[in-house]
Motif scaffolding. Structure first.
Motif, PDB file in Angstrom:
ATOM      1  N   LYS A 202      -7.881  42.730 -23.773  1.00 19.62           N
ATOM      2  CA  LYS A 202      -7.643  43.262 -25.119  1.00 19.62           C
ATOM      3  C   LYS A 202      -6.153  43.362 -25.406  1.00 19.62           C
ATOM      4  O   LYS A 202      -5.687  43.055 -26.510  1.00 19.62           O
ATOM      5  N   LYS A 203      -5.415  43.795 -24.384  1.00 28.89           N
ATOM      6  CA  LYS A 203      -3.974  43.943 -24.573  1.00 28.89           C
ATOM      7  C   LYS A 203      -3.349  42.599 -24.925  1.00 28.89           C
ATOM      8  O   LYS A 203      -2.561  42.493 -25.875  1.00 28.89           O
ATOM      9  N   ALA A 204      -3.743  41.569 -24.156  1.00 33.31           N
ATOM     10  CA  ALA A 204      -3.189  40.241 -24.413  1.00 33.31           C
ATOM     11  C   ALA A 204      -3.544  39.781 -25.820  1.00 33.31           C
ATOM     12  O   ALA A 204      -2.704  39.263 -26.562  1.00 33.31           O
ATOM     13  N   PHE A 205      -4.790  39.994 -26.195  1.00 36.06           N
ATOM     14  CA  PHE A 205      -5.238  39.515 -27.492  1.00 36.06           C
ATOM     15  C   PHE A 205      -4.486  40.214 -28.615  1.00 36.06           C
ATOM     16  O   PHE A 205      -4.008  39.577 -29.557  1.00 36.06           O
ATOM     17  N   ILE A 206      -4.358  41.527 -28.491  1.00 40.47           N
ATOM     18  CA  ILE A 206      -3.729  42.279 -29.579  1.00 40.47           C
ATOM     19  C   ILE A 206      -2.240  41.970 -29.653  1.00 40.47           C
ATOM     20  O   ILE A 206      -1.688  41.765 -30.737  1.00 40.47           O
ATOM     21  N   MET A 207      -1.592  41.895 -28.491  1.00 34.12           N
ATOM     22  CA  MET A 207      -0.170  41.548 -28.489  1.00 34.12           C
ATOM     23  C   MET A 207       0.047  40.193 -29.146  1.00 34.12           C
ATOM     24  O   MET A 207       0.982  39.976 -29.901  1.00 34.12           O
ATOM     25  N   ASN A 208      -0.862  39.266 -28.820  1.00 30.46           N
ATOM     26  CA  ASN A 208      -0.729  37.937 -29.409  1.00 30.46           C
ATOM     27  C   ASN A 208      -0.973  37.952 -30.902  1.00 30.46           C
ATOM     28  O   ASN A 208      -0.401  37.158 -31.635  1.00 30.46           O
ATOM     29  N   ARG A 209      -1.849  38.866 -31.345  1.00 27.14           N
ATOM     30  CA  ARG A 209      -2.096  38.935 -32.783  1.00 27.14           C
ATOM     31  C   ARG A 209      -0.804  39.257 -33.544  1.00 27.14           C
ATOM     32  O   ARG A 209      -0.572  38.737 -34.618  1.00 27.14           O
ATOM     33  N   ILE A 210       0.009  40.139 -32.958  1.00 30.71           N
ATOM     34  CA  ILE A 210       1.251  40.499 -33.638  1.00 30.71           C
ATOM     35  C   ILE A 210       2.097  39.239 -33.836  1.00 30.71           C
ATOM     36  O   ILE A 210       2.591  38.970 -34.934  1.00 30.71           O
ATOM     37  N   GLY A 211       2.203  38.472 -32.729  1.00 34.45           N
ATOM     38  CA  GLY A 211       2.982  37.245 -32.846  1.00 34.45           C
ATOM     39  C   GLY A 211       2.328  36.260 -33.801  1.00 34.45           C
ATOM     40  O   GLY A 211       3.008  35.625 -34.609  1.00 34.45           O
ATOM     41  N   ASP A 212       0.993  36.154 -33.716  1.00 32.71           N
ATOM     42  CA  ASP A 212       0.294  35.167 -34.548  1.00 32.71           C
ATOM     43  C   ASP A 212       0.467  35.473 -36.025  1.00 32.71           C
ATOM     44  O   ASP A 212       0.475  34.567 -36.858  1.00 32.71           O
ATOM     45  N   LEU A 213       0.581  36.752 -36.340  1.00 29.00           N
ATOM     46  CA  LEU A 213       0.826  37.107 -37.747  1.00 29.00           C
ATOM     47  C   LEU A 213       2.133  36.471 -38.212  1.00 29.00           C
ATOM     48  O   LEU A 213       2.199  35.877 -39.291  1.00 29.00           O
ATOM     49  N   GLY A 214       3.165  36.591 -37.342  1.00 32.42           N
ATOM     50  CA  GLY A 214       4.438  35.972 -37.698  1.00 32.42           C
ATOM     51  C   GLY A 214       4.278  34.479 -37.888  1.00 32.42           C
ATOM     52  O   GLY A 214       4.774  33.898 -38.865  1.00 32.42           O
ATOM     53  N   LEU A 215       3.547  33.835 -36.949  1.00 29.25           N
ATOM     54  CA  LEU A 215       3.372  32.387 -37.067  1.00 29.25           C
ATOM     55  C   LEU A 215       2.631  32.035 -38.349  1.00 29.25           C
ATOM     56  O   LEU A 215       3.024  31.121 -39.078  1.00 29.25           O
ATOM     57  N   ALA A 216       1.550  32.787 -38.630  1.00 24.74           N
ATOM     58  CA  ALA A 216       0.772  32.488 -39.833  1.00 24.74           C
ATOM     59  C   ALA A 216       1.643  32.616 -41.080  1.00 24.74           C
ATOM     60  O   ALA A 216       1.628  31.748 -41.962  1.00 24.74           O
ATOM     61  N   LEU A 217       2.433  33.673 -41.134  1.00 22.91           N
ATOM     62  CA  LEU A 217       3.311  33.854 -42.289  1.00 22.91           C
ATOM     63  C   LEU A 217       4.329  32.733 -42.361  1.00 22.91           C
ATOM     64  O   LEU A 217       4.651  32.220 -43.443  1.00 22.91           O
ATOM     65  N   GLY A 218       4.827  32.338 -41.173  1.00 20.78           N
ATOM     66  CA  GLY A 218       5.796  31.247 -41.152  1.00 20.78           C
ATOM     67  C   GLY A 218       5.200  29.964 -41.693  1.00 20.78           C
ATOM     68  O   GLY A 218       5.824  29.258 -42.487  1.00 20.78           O
ATOM     69  N   VAL A 219       3.949  29.677 -41.269  1.00 20.47           N
ATOM     70  CA  VAL A 219       3.294  28.446 -41.750  1.00 20.47           C
ATOM     71  C   VAL A 219       3.082  28.532 -43.262  1.00 20.47           C
ATOM     72  O   VAL A 219       3.336  27.574 -43.998  1.00 20.47           O
TER      73      VAL A 219
END
Lengths: 754, 117, 321
Positions: A202-219
């Protein structure tokens, strides 16, 4: 391709120019997907479920993928110099809401193959095949549904990684990005009955979500500004900004464009475990070791490096992005190394070393050395996989034992020589011992730090980190693999252990009930543990380890091929979109001058280290630093003399000369052992306030919102309750009410009419 | 001062022996109120129905008085109606009372207060 | 209001009457029924006297009719006994008394037909039904129980609340009666008297012959509308000698003094001429009520299966034979 959006082709010779790729290139990602489906089907068929079939399906499909990748390399290597080859499997997303440019969103299931993706795919499929082979033996104790699940997720991971790396647009990259995140979650949480594994997943998934939000916004921002997400169209559109950068007209670059790399960078930090978001990676070691080796050391965590290298043109035009990447990378490298020095769990040490090495790669990217970063990714993939698989073999053989205080002299036990030698090779690579692959790749990054103006401080930090890396790497090696042959088994005994412990089989290394305590263990002679004998690795593990050790060493050879283009990796990177920046000092000057107007031209033209050319002197500096680190490790943890390599007392194995030094250092080692309390800090800074806020919101929800809703229910009920007495069924009451009502009505009539 | 009061003051058309409409209306109202009070206070279903009959009777008296006052027969025609309704009501109500008494062996209205369909 | 009755007299009388009624309602321990009845009589009597005093002011030459007071006293007193008597049978009998007194007042109001109809229908039919039902629906007293009072008859329920409500209603109604209601059109209610004698040519003729006003060969002239040409206003009738479908020597003669339309005749004309549908509706209502009463009070006859089979077998055997 429709006529709605004109395809903007760059000038001939630009890396953005594309040509049609071979159709079978599309098989490279889809064979692992097929393997995933087949593993799922195997799980449905009871008779073959508990065989090793899923492993062979995965190994064969990944092997074929690797062969296809080699074939692609052989066929298209020359073509990449003039541009990437694109194979479109099918049209995936095609939305159009107008005829203007930017009103059509095209994202095909297309595969974009150039030097960068080729490099990545080669080691993803190659290492994937080897590690799948390794896992076929490693996971054998879990045959059945779990085995199928493992290999299905493993195959799905390779598919996702291939989408990420080979996708010809940012949306397909995002699909792969999320896919690898999902597989990472599934595989970390593989032992789902274990609370710590679930928490880590869960920790890995949630931490990655934070980063993925940045990526999604970047795209999204990329599409918003450039009107396309396809590399072939995107990079030519960035070119005018780079031109204005070269011409010194920085103010011509819109702020919006400068914001894109910052957002992409956040995604990269999340996936590649950089400073604010790195804490998930050490915990991810809860997963099976092959997963740690493939996903959390060799391939997935380098996705961030790939992203930045792939979108390097976008990063170039931003004023803040690359300096932030540099500082984050260097500081992550230092921090993770200091934590790694104080850990006792060897797998965790390797995890911190991964975080640390990823920091090097990010710093390399920021020093405009995509080649250095890519080369380090390449060499790191091999030696870190080697290291992890060695740790896995130890863990496998010693029933889940990973504490370096409880193991000693493993290399000299019967059947463990290959593991020990492979471990030595890995450690030498990681510590940057001269003439190993890690030595060359690390040097390339370190040298660039001194070439790039303004980053000298970071260069020294990274050199210090290199010394620390050498120390903690060999601390593991000296304590676990040499010295007196002593061991203490872990709390987990494999089902295929031939010592009558079949009834005691666990899923993975179960949480310590008896052995693992915070106190230094009381050493027990191993003959006291009469029932346990370590079982050395079988042929699959040994073969893979030997192969990987050889490859780790051989990776150094890549440095000497095509020396004029900074080695084989350099030439690969040069034939990609990351190419524009991995040229040399001139580019550094231009880029730095564009953003740092206070530097004079002389300063960056004559960047030196100790008065000499950094590229030359760095070989000696890093070699010396590495050797010093190894020597310190030997002095503090190594066996006494040559004879001590094999014999010694149990106490010496459990304790080391470093322990006597510890009190003099004050609380620092303890802090480092507790990972500088970063997790606790996050807990305090983010989780606590969130928890408190959620409690407050819960209260608001329960009192205000629910209260309001309940009020609307309560009010009519209350009214009905009070009015219910009127409906008593007692005839007299009805009559009385009627009579009273008649009086009132007549009285009102009287008042109104009289 | 309304028309009605003027009419009432002028008394009935002779020969009414010095009586006014108000006399009869007051007796009618008093009888009606006695019916109401009886309905409200007595628990015996039969007596309650008797009280409703008394209220009918009060209405009939008022109608007859009005008929005499206006010198036409419409009021009396309505009393025929009132008697008809009273007879019908008595028939049905008494049938119901008998039915209820058979079930509970009691004529108390309180026995039937559970509002069951 | 003051022209009809003094307000103080009205409300004081109503209040005293209310207290009297409340006092005389049956209670478990003590119910001063006689005192209550007296108070009620005094209260209501005060109001009626108040009416009479003001009426006597306006028409001093007319003596008040003593019958009205007698009937009113009997009707209201019996009504009070209906609601205060603990025994249902006596209550029903007192109600008959109320009916009889009401019939007397009907006669005072020149509604002779309705008075007798009331006695026949109410006292004769409805109340007898009541008495039957009371006797049907009363538990037979056991041997040791001399008093067959049921507990629910012995005690009034909330007498003061009921009396207060009832007399408040009476006060409001009386106020409406004496102060009037604005805007009631006089002509909208009053209808011109119908020329009913024109519809009764034989009776007029017989009266004229009995009085000797017309010759034996003379007859009432029938107009083109089919009615006799009788002028009720001028009290004249047109007579003539019939000859070949027409009349000769036509003349107007005065009607005798005692010739008037009787109550039952005028009621019949009103009933049948002006409300012809009502009699049909009343008939339907009565029919429905009869059906309802039959359905409600019918006793379910439960034949058990054994009995049915026994009755069915002889029929079957007959067929076999």
């Amino acid at each position: 391709m429709t006529g709605l959006t004109p395809v903007i082709l760059a000038s001939t010779g630009s890396p953005a120019a594309t040509h049609q790729g071979a159709w079978w290139m599309a098989l490279i990602p889809f064979l692992p997907l097929l393997s995933c489906v087949l593993c799922g089907l195997v799980a449905c068929v009871r008779p073959i479920r508990s065989t090793k079939l899923p492993a062979w399906i995965t190994v064969v499909s990944l092997g074929v993928s690797f062969a296809l990748m080699l074939a692609t390399y052989g066929q298209q290597r020359e073509g990449w110099a003039s541009g990437a080859s694109v194979t479109t499997a099918w049209e995936w997303i095609h939305l159009s809401w107008g005829h203007e440019p930017g009103q059509t969103l095209i994202a095909n299931f297309g595969f974009y193959m150039d030097g960068l993706s080729g490099l990545w795919m080669l080691f993803v499929t190659g290492l994937g095949t080897l590690i799948a082979l390794y896992a076929s033996e490693y996971m054998a104790h879990d045959k059945g549904l779990g085995y199928c699940r493992f290999f299905a997720a493993f195959s799905l991971f390779v598919f996702s990684m291939a989408c990420l790396v080979m996708g010809d647009n940012l949306i397909l990259l995002y699909l792969g990005w999320e896919g690898v995140g999902l597989c990472s979650y599934l595989l970390i949480g593989y032992f789902y009955k274990k609370p710590s594994a679930v928490a880590a997943a869960k920790k890995a998934f949630i931490m990655n979500r934070i980063g993925d939000l940045g990526l999604a916004l970047g795209v999204m921002l990329t599409f918003f500004h450039f009107g396309t997400v396809q590399y072939a169209e995107l990079f030519p559109l960035v070119q005018p900004h780079i031109d204005s950068l070269k011409a010194g007209r920085v103010e011509d670059i819109p702020l919006l464009v400068q914001a894109i790399p910052v957002l992409l960078m956040i995604g990269a930090f999340g996936k590649s475990a950089q400073l604010p978001l790195y804490v998930w990676l050490p915990d991810a070691m809860e997963g099976p070791t092959p997963v740690s080796a493939l996903i959390h050391a060799a391939t997935m965590v380098t996705a961030g490096v790939y992203l930045i290298a792939r979108t390097m043109p976008l990063f170039l035009v931003s004023e803040w992005a690359l300096p932030v990447v540099a500082w984050v990378g260097a500081l992550t490298a230092l921090l993770a190394a200091t934590i790694g020095m104080a850990q006792f769990d060897i797998k965790r040490i390797m995890a911190y070393s991964t975080v640390s090495q990823l920091g090097y790669m990010f710093a390399g990217l920021a020093f405009l050395s995509s080649t250095g970063a890519a080369f380090h990714v390449f060499t790191h993939a091999f030696f870190k996989a080697t290291l992890f698989l060695c740790c896995g073999a130890v863990m496998h053989g010693f029933a889940g034992q990973l504490d370096l205080r409880r193991l000693s002299g493993v290399m000299f036990m019967r059947g463990w020589l290959i593991v020990g030698v492979a471990m030595l090779v890995g450690c030498l690579n990681l510590s940057g011992f001269p003439f190993t692959a890690g030595f060359f790749s690390k040097d390339m990054i370190l040298a660039e730090a001194f070439v790039t103006p303004g980053y000298q401080l970071l260069g020294w930090i990274l050199i210090l980190t290199a010394g620390l890396t050498a120390y903690y790497t060999f601390r593991v090696f000296f304590r676990v693999f040499v010295g007196p042959r002593l061991f203490e088994p872990g709390d987990e005994v494999h089902a295929d252990d031939d010592h009558g412990h079949a009834d005691h089989a666990h899923d993975g290394h179960a949480p310590a009930g008896d052995g693992h305590s915070a106190e230094p263990p009381t050493p027990q002679p191993h003959d006291a543990d009469h029932s346990f004998h370590p079982h050395p690795p079988g042929w699959a593990i040994n073969t893979v380890l030997a192969l990987l050790a050889v490859l780790s060493l051989a990776a150094a050879g890549a440095y000497f091929i095509e020396q004029d283009r900074h080695g084989w990796v350099g030439s690969m990177v040069h034939d990609s979109t990351a190419a524009q920046v991995s040229i040399g000092e001139g580019e550094h000057a231009v880029h730095a001058a564009a953003f740092r107007h206070d530097l004079t031209h002389e300063e960056h033209a004559h960047a030196t280290l100790l008065g000499m050319n950094p590229h030359d002197v760095m070989y000696f500096v890093s070699a010396i630093v590495g050797v010093i680190g190894i020597l310190i490790a030997a002095a503090l943890h190594g066996p006494k003399g040559i004879g001590g390599l094999m014999i010694g007392s149990r106490t010496e194995a459990a304790r080391s000369r470093a322990d006597e030094l510890l009190p003099r250092l004050g609380p620092i080692p303890r802090w480092a052992q507790h990972k500088w309390f970063v997790d606790e800090f996050y807990e305090f800074l983010i989780r606590r306030p969130l928890y408190v806020a959620s409690c407050i919101f819960h209260l608001i929800d329960a009192l205000l919102v629910d209260g309001l809703v309940n009020l609307f229910g309560w009010l009519p009920r209350r009214m009905g309750k009070s009015a219910r007495r009127a409906q008593s069924g007692v005839l007299h009451q009805y009559a009385g009410q009627m009579a009273g009502g008649l009086v009132i009505v007549l009285f009102i009539v009287l008042l109104l009419t009289a | 001062m309304s028309e009605l009061v003027l009419l009432a003051q002028s008394g009935f058309p002779a020969p009414m022996g010095g009586l006014t409409l108000a006399h009869y209306l007051f007796v009618s109202a008093a009888m009606f109120v006695l019916g109401v009070i009886g309905f409200l206070t007595r628990r015996n279903l039969i007596i309650m129905f008797l009280c409703t009959e008394m209220m009918f009777q009060a209405a009939g008296l008022a109608l007859i008085a009005f008929s005499r006052f206006w010198l036409n027969q419409t009021g009396q025609t309505f009393v025929i109606f009132v008697i008809t309704i009273a007879a019908a009501e008595a028939a049905l109500a008494l049938a119901l009372v008998v039915l209820l008494f058979r079930k509970r062996e009691s004529l108390s209205a309180d026995e039937w207060s559970e509002m069951s369909g | 209001m003051g022209e009809i009755i003094h307000p103080f007299l009205l409300y004081a009388g109503i209040a005293v009457g209310g207290i009297g009624v409340a006092a005389s309602l049956p209670r478990r321990r003590v119910s001063p029924q006689l005192l209550g009845g007296l108070l009620g009589a005094i209260g209501l009597g005060m109001v009626l006297l108040g009416f009479t005093l003001r009426a006597a002011d306006r028409t001093p030459d007319q003596m008040p009719s003593i019958y009205f007071y007698v009937f009113a006293l009997i009707a209201l007193g019996a009504g009070l006994r209906v609601i205060t008597n603990r025994r249902p049978v006596y209550a029903a009998l007192y109600f008959i008394l109320t009916i009889l007194a009401s019939a007397g007042m009907y006669i005072l109001l020149s509604a002779t037909f309705m008075a007798f109809a009331l006695i026949i229908v109410y006292a004769g039919a409805i109340l007898i039904t009541y008495l039957f039902v009371i006797m049907l629906a009363t538990q037979a007293p056991s041997e040791e129980e001399t008093d067959s009072l049921t507990p629910y008859d012995a005690e009034a329920r909330e007498p003061f609340f009921a009396a207060a409500t009832g007399f408040a209603l009476l006060a409001v109604l009386s106020t409406m009666v004496v102060s009037g209601v604005r805007g009631l059109p006089r002509d909208g209610i009053a209808t011109p008297p119908a020329n009913e004698l024109a519809s009764l040519p034989r009776r007029v003729e017989r009266a004229l012959r009995a009085a000797g006003t017309i010759e034996p060969e003379e007859q009432l002239v029938i107009g083109s509308s089919g009615l006799a040409l009788v002028d009720a206003q001028a009290r004249t009738a047109r007579v003539g000698i019939p000859a070949d479908g027409s009349f000769t020597s036509i003349r107007d003669v005065g009607l005798p003094e005692d010739l008037a339309v009787r109550n039952v005749e005028s009621l019949a004309f009103d009933f049948l001429n002006r409300h012809p549908g009502t009699i049909e509706i009343a008939g339907v209502i009565l029919l429905m009520a009869m059906l309802g009463a039959v359905v409600l009070s019918r006793r379910q006859v439960e034949l058990d299966e054994e009995l049915k089979r026994q009755q069915a077998r002889p029929l079957g055997s007959e067929e076999m034979a």
